[in-house]
Design an enzyme around this catalytic site. Structure first.
Site, PDB file in Angstrom:
ATOM      1  N   CYS A  77       0.841  -1.216   0.009  1.00  0.00           N
ATOM      2  CA  CYS A  77       0.036  -0.071  -0.140  1.00  0.00           C
ATOM      3  C   CYS A  77       0.881   1.365  -0.088  1.00  0.00           C
ATOM      4  O   CYS A  77       0.546   2.153  -0.993  1.00  0.00           O
ATOM      5  CB  CYS A  77      -1.175   0.044   1.148  1.00  0.00           C
ATOM      6  SG  CYS A  77      -0.037  -0.025   2.766  1.00  0.00           S
TER       7      CYS A  77
ATOM      8  N   ASN B 153      -6.177   0.768  -4.220  1.00  0.00           N
ATOM      9  CA  ASN B 153      -5.645   0.069  -3.128  1.00  0.00           C
ATOM     10  C   ASN B 153      -4.774  -0.997  -3.460  1.00  0.00           C
ATOM     11  O   ASN B 153      -5.034  -1.644  -4.383  1.00  0.00           O
ATOM     12  CB  ASN B 153      -7.088  -0.307  -2.297  1.00  0.00           C
ATOM     13  CG  ASN B 153      -6.913  -0.812  -0.955  1.00  0.00           C
ATOM     14  OD1 ASN B 153      -5.936  -0.598  -0.439  1.00  0.00           O
ATOM     15  ND2 ASN B 153      -7.903  -1.682  -0.727  1.00  0.00           N
TER      16      ASN B 153
ATOM     17  N   HIS C 292      -2.441   0.855   7.295  1.00  0.00           N
ATOM     18  CA  HIS C 292      -2.811   0.850   5.640  1.00  0.00           C
ATOM     19  C   HIS C 292      -3.102   2.316   5.091  1.00  0.00           C
ATOM     20  O   HIS C 292      -3.706   3.119   5.806  1.00  0.00           O
ATOM     21  CB  HIS C 292      -3.884  -0.080   5.485  1.00  0.00           C
ATOM     22  CG  HIS C 292      -4.405  -0.403   4.142  1.00  0.00           C
ATOM     23  ND1 HIS C 292      -3.488  -1.190   3.309  1.00  0.00           N
ATOM     24  CD2 HIS C 292      -5.150   0.262   3.302  1.00  0.00           C
ATOM     25  CE1 HIS C 292      -4.046  -1.233   2.036  1.00  0.00           C
ATOM     26  NE2 HIS C 292      -4.989  -0.419   2.035  1.00  0.00           N
TER      27      HIS C 292
END
Length: 189
Positions: free
Chosen positions: A93, A163, A151
Site C-alpha cells: 500500500c 488500493n 494501511h
C-alpha cells in the site's frame, strides 16, 4: 435490496456472525467499486497525474514491502500474517502511494503511519465526505492513534480508492468503506 440495513439483515439471517456479515459486505463493496471506472472529468493537474499513476498499476501483484518512487520492486519478508513479498515484484500500500506521488515530485515516507504526518491531516471524525480526489486514506488498528495506522490508499472520489490491499491480491479499485478502521486522510495537493 437497496438499503444497506436490509442487506445486512439478510446476510445475518443466512449466517448469524457479525464478522461474516462484515466480510460479505466488504466483498460486495469491492466488486461494486471495481465494476465502475472512476469519474475523473473534474480532476486535473497534479492530482490527476497522481491518480493516473496509481490507476496505471491496476492488476500489479501485492508485494509486502514492494514498490518505491521508481515503480514495482521485490518486497521483503514478512507481513504480519507471515506472507513474504521477497519473490513478488509489485507494490504494497505505501509503496504504491510513494510511487504515485513521486510522479509530481512529492517524496513520501515509506510507511503508511509516517505518511499520515505529511500534508493537511483530515480527521476521521469528519467522515469520508471530507475527502477529495488525490487524498491519502488511512486505516488503523486504533483509529485516533496515528501510530497504529497500518494501511493507506489513494482516494478517487465517489467513495472509491486505488488500493494495494493485502497479500494475495492486486492493485485495484476498492470502496473506501470496504476496510475497517477508517482513520481519516491527508491532503498533499
Amino acid at each position: 435490496m437497496t438499503k444497506r440495513a436490509q442487506l445486512k439483515a439478510a446476510i445475518f439471517q443466512y449466517n448469524h456472525s457479525n464478522e461474516y456479515v462484515s466480510n460479505v459486505l466488504g466483498w460486495i463493496d469491492q466488486y461494486t467499486a471495481a465494476a465502475k471506472d472512476p469519474d475523473l472529468k473534474n480532476v486535473s493537474g497534479k492530482v490527476r497525474t497522481v491518480i493516473e499513476a496509481a490507476l496505471s498499476q491496476r492488476g500489479v501483484p501485492y508485494s509486502w514491502g514492494g514498490g518505491n518512487a521508481k515503480g514495482t520492486s521485490y518486497g521483503s519478508c514478512c507481513s504480519p500474517s507471515g506472507k513474504s513479498g521477497a519473490s513478488i515484484k509489485g507494490f504494497d500500500c505505501s509503496g504504491l502511494t510513494v510511487y504515485a506521488y513521486a510522479k509530481v515530485g512529492i517524496q513520501l515516507p515509506r510507511l503508511a503511519a509516517a505518511q499520515a504526518g505529511v500534508g493537511l491531516r483530515i480527521p476521521a471524525r469528519l467522515g469520508t465526505g471530507a475527502l477529495k480526489a488525490g487524498d491519502l486514506v488511512f486505516y488503523a488498528d486504533a483509529p485516533g492513534r496515528d501510530a497504529t495506522i497500518y494501511h493507506v490508499g489513494i482516494y478517487l472520489g465517489g467513495g472509491q480508492m486505488v488500493n494495494a490491499a493485502r497479500p494475495g491480491t492486486v492493485v485495484r479499485l476498492d470502496a473506501v468503506n470496504s476496510m475497517s478502521g477508517y482513520a481519516g486522510g491527508a491532503r498533499l495537493l
